[in-house]
Design an enzyme around this catalytic site. Structure first.
Site, PDB file in Angstrom:
ATOM      1  N   HIS A  13      31.185  52.527  53.108  1.00 52.00           N
ATOM      2  CA  HIS A  13      31.552  53.746  52.383  1.00 52.00           C
ATOM      3  C   HIS A  13      31.813  53.479  50.911  1.00 52.00           C
ATOM      4  O   HIS A  13      32.714  54.074  50.301  1.00 52.00           O
ATOM      5  CB  HIS A  13      32.762  54.429  53.037  1.00 52.00           C
ATOM      6  CG  HIS A  13      32.528  55.880  53.311  1.00 52.00           C
ATOM      7  ND1 HIS A  13      33.285  56.878  52.768  1.00 52.00           N
ATOM      8  CD2 HIS A  13      31.598  56.495  54.072  1.00 52.00           C
ATOM      9  CE1 HIS A  13      32.850  58.058  53.178  1.00 52.00           C
ATOM     10  NE2 HIS A  13      31.831  57.856  53.972  1.00 52.00           N
ATOM     11  N   HIS A  43      20.582  60.557  57.444  1.00 57.11           N
ATOM     12  CA  HIS A  43      22.011  60.819  57.286  1.00 57.11           C
ATOM     13  C   HIS A  43      22.315  62.219  57.815  1.00 57.11           C
ATOM     14  O   HIS A  43      21.558  63.156  57.581  1.00 57.11           O
ATOM     15  CB  HIS A  43      22.377  60.724  55.801  1.00 57.11           C
ATOM     16  CG  HIS A  43      23.815  60.977  55.500  1.00 57.11           C
ATOM     17  ND1 HIS A  43      24.243  62.020  54.710  1.00 57.11           N
ATOM     18  CD2 HIS A  43      24.926  60.296  55.869  1.00 57.11           C
ATOM     19  CE1 HIS A  43      25.559  61.973  54.601  1.00 57.11           C
ATOM     20  NE2 HIS A  43      25.994  60.953  55.289  1.00 57.11           N
TER      21      HIS A  43
END
Length: 378
Positions: A187, A287
């Site tokens: 992340h 995604h």
């Protein structure tokens, strides 16, 4: 086309495109934190589209993208949502799933990874075990760090940060053995040098990939990391064009591209990213942190792209508000795969009363601070 309408529902921005033949297409924007801005872009692009033939998808894509050359996530999220809706209309027009219009199916189902969340290390370990019990052969959104509250100032020594991440991945692997692939989500929390150290430390646990080890701002930084580690890098969820993906691919900075169908230019853009990746034997893992509209659009790519590898499958599609927003034709088979529907279009329809059932929840601008008062990435 007679109407292009943005719909702010819960934490999502859907787009309805209506035609004078009675067909309605549904799409979604992946702008995420700036949905109001993206909704404004939908309205602006909609003024161009009203009165046009919805079947001329590539022409409209080029016109919308090249009319100003102002991009970014708000604009590209809007363009993506419209593109998905136009493909949905075209599929309904020809009474065919969108993947049939993209060359037909190359697979009959799509391997998926389930999300794992937790505020403690034990919760994350338990989440990996639960995902395995639910039939998933891969788990993702799996962080080696704890997502602590933004209100809590951050501090760790370098050694604590690196060793803690390595030990976390060890615990995940020991919890499920080799029967589950671990998709490690950083992340964007590491510097390039930190990313190299963490990746070298977790290599022994054979993660399938390390996702977004560094910020997406600089392709050369991602290439620096890729050159020094032995774990595949997955990245691309924040990118908004095929040209940004090309910069990564030409630098050998990515082994799994992660196009967001709702951000990279819709089904049209994602298909082109997949083709760029195919030329370099790079896999595609779309995604997908959004609503079932996004999942349905992703499955059209999964069905038709030869280098598709894995589909992100967010939790909660059988819970409020997702189940109250749309009716969907696909599903999870309980054995690690999503079914690929054979219905016309993308396979989702807006439920009656969805707007009333799921009022918008505005994104609050917030981030975490270090104990010294500076901004950190979490």
């Amino acid at each position: 086309m007679t109407d292009v309408r943005p719909l702010l529902l819960d934490r999502y921005l859907l787009v309805e495109v209506r035609t004078d033949t009675g067909l309605t297409g549904l799409g979604e924007s992946g702008a995420w934190g700036f949905l109001e801005a993206s909704a404004g872009a939908v309205e602006a692009l909609g003024r161009y589209l009203v009165g046009k033939d919805p079947l001329l998808i590539e022409h409209h894509w080029q016109y919308m993208y090249r009319s100003s050359h102002f991009g970014g996530s708000a604009v590209m999220g809007a363009l993506s949502a419209i593109d998905i809706a136009l493909w949905d209309i075209k599929g309904q027009h020809y009474q065919a799933p969108v993947y049939d219009l993209l060359g037909g199916k190359v697979r009959s189902k799509a391997r998926a990874y389930g999300h794992v969340f937790g505020s403690t290390r034990q919760e994350l370990v338990d989440g990996v075990i639960a995902a395995k019990a639910a039939g998933f052969t891969a788990v993702g959104h799996l962080t080696p760090f704890l997502d602590e509250p933004f209100s809590e100032p951050y501090f760790e020594t370098h050694a604590q940060k690196v060793e803690g991440a390595i030990d976390a991945v060890r615990q995940y692997r020991e919890a499920v053995g080799d029967s589950v692939d671990l998709c490690i989500e950083i992340h964007r929390r590491l510097t390039p040098t930190e990313a190299v150290q963490v990746a070298l430390g977790i290599e022994q646990y054979h993660p399938m990939f390390i996702e977004d080890p560094v910020l997406p701002d600089n392709a050369d930084e991602m290439a620096y990391v890729a050159d020094k580690i032995n774990i595949p890098i997955a990245t691309g969820e924040r990118l908004t064009s095929i040209w940004e993906f090309d910069m990564l691919l030409r630098r050998d900075a990515v082994q799994y591209v992660r196009p967001d169908v709702c951000l990279v230019g819709g089904i049209t853009g994602a298909k082109k990213v997949a083709a760029l990746a195919e030329a370099r034997h790079v896999g595609v893992i779309p995604h997908n942190p959004l609503s079932p509209v996004s999942t349905a659009a992703c499955l059209q790519i999964a069905a038709s792209v030869p280098n598709f590898v894995l589909q992100e499958y967010p939790l909660g599609e059988d819970e409020f508000p997702k189940k109250d927003i749309v009716e969907r034709a696909y599903g999870y088979d309980g054995a690690g795969f999503l079914t690929i529907p054979d219905v016309p279009g993308i396979g989702v329809t807006l439920r009656e009363g969805a707007v009333e059932a799921a009022p918008p929840k505005p994104w609050e601008i917030q981030t975490r601070l270090h104990v010294d008062g500076s901004v950190i990435d979490q």
